[in-house]
Design a protein around this motif. Structure first.
Motif, PDB file in Angstrom:
ATOM      1  N   ASP A 112       0.833  -1.210   0.000  1.00 18.47           N
ATOM      2  CA  ASP A 112       0.000   0.000   0.000  1.00 18.47           C
ATOM      3  C   ASP A 112       0.867   1.258   0.000  1.00 18.47           C
ATOM      4  O   ASP A 112       0.577   2.232  -0.703  1.00 18.47           O
ATOM      5  CB  ASP A 112      -0.928   0.012   1.222  1.00 18.47           C
ATOM      6  CG  ASP A 112      -2.084  -0.965   1.078  1.00 18.47           C
ATOM      7  OD1 ASP A 112      -2.345  -1.406  -0.054  1.00 18.47           O
ATOM      8  OD2 ASP A 112      -2.724  -1.284   2.097  1.00 18.47           O
TER       9      ASP A 112
ATOM     10  N   GLN B 224       1.562   4.454  -3.180  1.00 14.96           N
ATOM     11  CA  GLN B 224       0.962   5.742  -2.843  1.00 14.96           C
ATOM     12  C   GLN B 224       1.419   6.895  -3.715  1.00 14.96           C
ATOM     13  O   GLN B 224       0.872   7.976  -3.635  1.00 14.96           O
ATOM     14  CB  GLN B 224       1.233   6.070  -1.367  1.00 14.96           C
ATOM     15  CG  GLN B 224       0.355   5.269  -0.441  1.00 14.96           C
ATOM     16  CD  GLN B 224       0.739   5.414   1.018  1.00 14.96           C
ATOM     17  OE1 GLN B 224       1.564   6.270   1.348  1.00 14.96           O
ATOM     18  NE2 GLN B 224       0.164   4.596   1.873  1.00 14.96           N
TER      19      GLN B 224
ATOM     20  N   ARG C  77      -2.725   6.450   5.572  1.00 13.99           N
ATOM     21  CA  ARG C  77      -3.401   5.432   4.780  1.00 13.99           C
ATOM     22  C   ARG C  77      -4.902   5.459   4.997  1.00 13.99           C
ATOM     23  O   ARG C  77      -5.683   5.233   4.067  1.00 13.99           O
ATOM     24  CB  ARG C  77      -2.839   4.041   5.107  1.00 13.99           C
ATOM     25  CG  ARG C  77      -1.481   3.812   4.469  1.00 13.99           C
ATOM     26  CD  ARG C  77      -1.024   2.367   4.573  1.00 13.99           C
ATOM     27  NE  ARG C  77      -0.622   2.023   5.940  1.00 13.99           N
ATOM     28  CZ  ARG C  77      -1.301   1.234   6.741  1.00 13.99           C
ATOM     29  NH1 ARG C  77      -2.428   0.697   6.340  1.00 13.99           N
ATOM     30  NH2 ARG C  77      -0.879   0.973   7.959  1.00 13.99           N
TER      31      ARG C  77
ATOM     32  N   ARG D  33      -6.239   8.185   2.887  1.00 16.13           N
ATOM     33  CA  ARG D  33      -6.237   7.814   1.479  1.00 16.13           C
ATOM     34  C   ARG D  33      -7.367   6.839   1.161  1.00 16.13           C
ATOM     35  O   ARG D  33      -7.990   6.908   0.097  1.00 16.13           O
ATOM     36  CB  ARG D  33      -4.894   7.198   1.101  1.00 16.13           C
ATOM     37  CG  ARG D  33      -3.744   8.212   1.090  1.00 16.13           C
ATOM     38  CD  ARG D  33      -2.478   7.600   0.532  1.00 16.13           C
ATOM     39  NE  ARG D  33      -1.382   8.539   0.574  1.00 16.13           N
ATOM     40  CZ  ARG D  33      -0.515   8.619   1.568  1.00 16.13           C
ATOM     41  NH1 ARG D  33      -0.625   7.803   2.602  1.00 16.13           N
ATOM     42  NH2 ARG D  33       0.462   9.515   1.538  1.00 16.13           N
TER      43      ARG D  33
END
Length: 601
Positions: free
Chosen positions: A328, A332, A353, A356
């Motif tokens: 992940d 990004q 995260r 996001r």
């Protein structure tokens, strides 16, 4: 499943605590022999020689004193297993391998048939494992064919039969089953098989003290690739990437298709620096040359998340999770294409995260990238598909999917879960309208359930086609229900007025009282898969699940068992009277249910 021939509590025909009533052994197609005299006469030397040559061994089991008599060729037939104590039934039962689905005890002591004078035939296959103190030895798989005979009380008094060694046949069947678990597009192992390799690697690493690495490799921009070149070309790129990964790792390494555009790699005996070098080399070999496809050469790039084991994870689940977290981070932006997991990385990045993920949810709703995947739920009696559960899928712009485990906690905290619920319901109703034979269950979050306007929105959504409501099931989690009992009762009543069926999801996780379960008037209960997946090996889970099934049956509720992953579990549940079965054994979630409604049985 660890099954023993005799229970320590005696031989009166009662089922040992926690043992499933699985006396479903298939009788051999042989004529009924005459009742033999007791004790069982051992075959002569010539007979033993003949039996040994064909891998067979005769036995007689006197159940009262629990005494086993064997032919003279037991050492030649069973090898090291014969050096163990197998002169008593319970001691022999201790040797039955955990991988066995049934044992002689199940076939004889749990048989539902009656001895009418000629005995009751049975035929089963199980493995025998020699005790460790005798030294290393492979499991001996045997086919046990025989008959049991009743005493004056009608219960089994003795049995006799023949063991035939079928280890080679069993291995061939095992290899065939393994072949069914290979990804058809890439020829690689699937995620479940890869997890088994991970488990073995962890055990080896514990003994050798050597680390190894797990990489998750993601093909970038698959969504755009499919849209530009077509799905066939996209599949060719995925297959080409699989070949390129496999060709650029060592023979001792393992490559598997993890999911969609992701691949999992196990790099044996690999430390941090070696992992970094391997990851950058793989990134280079993918970027340096396009993939040849029917649509022409297509360039592609990858991003990789990695984790070192056992330092950063001591179970396959932890390693997968940490590799996902590192991947992940790698996805990004335009920064590093390879990111190695560390605890500090996870702590620092958790908040970013989450933000996001929330942004991805909002953009997916706006761009119509919220989709449904349908997992079949089969009729336990017939094996046919009864209905499907509609599962949420949120796609990123590059075609990758956000895992529900990552998505839903963020959606709940950010207040977005109601919007997702609403979109899922809209999509489910659209599919119901388009496919007249489809029946679908849809999950409903606590936030949606507590919304006073939700019943009205559901009524309006179904009003355009009243027939849809007969094919719609709303699932409510048991834990959510306990948070506000009265609100739950009100919403269930509203669904009932519309003709929509209601299921309690994760039954058993919240320990609902009998009174509450009765008062809420559910149509279906779905037993939490956390209890189902271990019933073949856990007496506690067997007792708990059997109790839940009996309670549901008493209230005339239909029962769905979740997370059914193998035939042994399915057979136990069928014997207990479960109505429906759901899990990987019968089919994984797909974006479109099979048109013919077939399921694996």
């Amino acid at each position: 499943m660890q099954l023993r021939h005799l229970a320590s509590r005696g031989l009166e025909g009662s089922t040992p605590a926690g043992r499933a009533p699985l006396a479903a052994a298939h009788p051999p197609a042989t004529s009924a022999p005459l009742r033999p005299p007791a004790p069982f006469p051992a075959p002569g030397p010539d007979a033993g020689l003949i039996l040994s040559s064909i891998g067979e061994l005769a036995y007689h089991w006197d159940i009262g004193p629990d005494r086993l008599s064997w032919g003279p060729n037991r050492r030649e037939t069973l090898g090291l297993v014969a050096d163990a104590d197998i002169d008593l039934g319970h001691a022999y039962g201790e040797l039955v391998a955990p991988e066995s689905a049934l044992s002689r005890y199940d076939a004889v002591m749990q048989s539902t048939q009656r001895d009418e004078g000629a005995g009751v035939p049975y035929q089963i296959v199980y493995g025998l494992a020699a005790p460790r103190h005798l030294g290393p030895a492979p499991i001996v798989w045997v086919e046990d064919t025989g008959r049991w005979f009743a005493g004056e009380d009608g219960k089994p008094a003795y049995a006799h039969g023949v063991l035939r060694v079928v280890t080679e046949r069993h291995e061939a069947e095992r290899r065939a089953a393994l072949g069914a678990q290979i990804d058809s597009l890439t020829g690689l192992l699937n995620r479940a098989q890869f997890a088994e390799h991970l488990d073995s690697a962890l055990q080896r690493s514990e003994a050798s003290r050597k680390p190894f690495a797990v990489l998750l490799v993601a093909l970038e921009n698959l969504f755009a690739l499919n849209r530009t070149y077509g799905y066939d070309a996209g599949d060719e790129v995925i297959a080409g990437l699989a070949r390129r990964l496999r060709e650029n790792v060592r023979a001792t390494d393992v490559v598997a298709r993890h999911a969609g555009n992701k691949f999992a790699l196990l790099l044996d005996a690999c430390d941090t620096e070696e992992t970094l070098s391997a990851a950058h080399r793989l990134i280079g070999v993918v970027k340096d040359a396009p993939f040849e496809t029917s649509a022409g050469p297509i360039p592609a790039t990858i991003r990789i998340g990695g984790v070192i084991a056992p330092r950063e994870g001591r179970s396959p689940q932890a390693l997968f999770r940490h590799a996902e977290e590192a991947l992940d981070v790698a996805r990004q932006g335009a920064g590093k294409r390879f990111v190695a997991y560390s605890a500090s990385l996870a702590r620092q990045d958790a908040r970013l995260r989450a933000l996001r993920v929330a942004d991805n949810i909002v953009s997916a709703l706006s761009d119509k990238r919220v989709e449904l995947a349908f997992q079949p739920i089969v009729d336990a009696a017939t094996g046919g598909v009864a209905f499907h559960e509609a599962l949420l899928r949120v796609r990123l712009p590059d075609g990758a999917s956000i895992s529900p485990a990552t998505l839903l906690p963020v959606a709940e905290k950010a207040g977005l879960v109601q919007l997702l619920d609403q979109r899922v319901m809209e999509l489910a109703l659209e599919r119901l309208a388009a496919e007249a034979d489809l029946r679908v269950s849809v999950n409903c979050s606590m936030a949606t359930l507590l919304d006073a306007e939700w019943p009205e929105r559901l009524a309006q959504a179904a009003a355009a086609n009243p027939a849809l409501k007969d094919r719609l099931i709303v699932e409510i989690t048991e834990t959510a229900m306990i948070e506000d009992f009265e609100a739950t009762r009100s919403r269930i009543a509203a669904c009932k007025r519309l003709g929509v069926k209601v299921a309690m999801d994760d039954f058993g996780a919240g320990h609902t009282s009998f009174r509450n379960l009765r008062d809420l008037a559910f149509d279906i209960v779905k037993i939490d898969g956390a209890f189902i997946r271990n019933i073949a090996t856990s007496e506690d889970d067997r007792f708990f699940v059997k109790t839940l099934i009996d309670l549901a049956n008493h209230l005339s509720l239909k029962v769905v068992a979740e997370w059914v992953e193998d035939d042994a579990t399915a057979r136990i549940l069928r014997a207990w009277g479960v109505d429906y079965l759901q899990g990987a054994f019968f089919g994984c979630a797909e974006t479109r249910p099979p048109a013919d409604g077939r399921a694996r049985v």
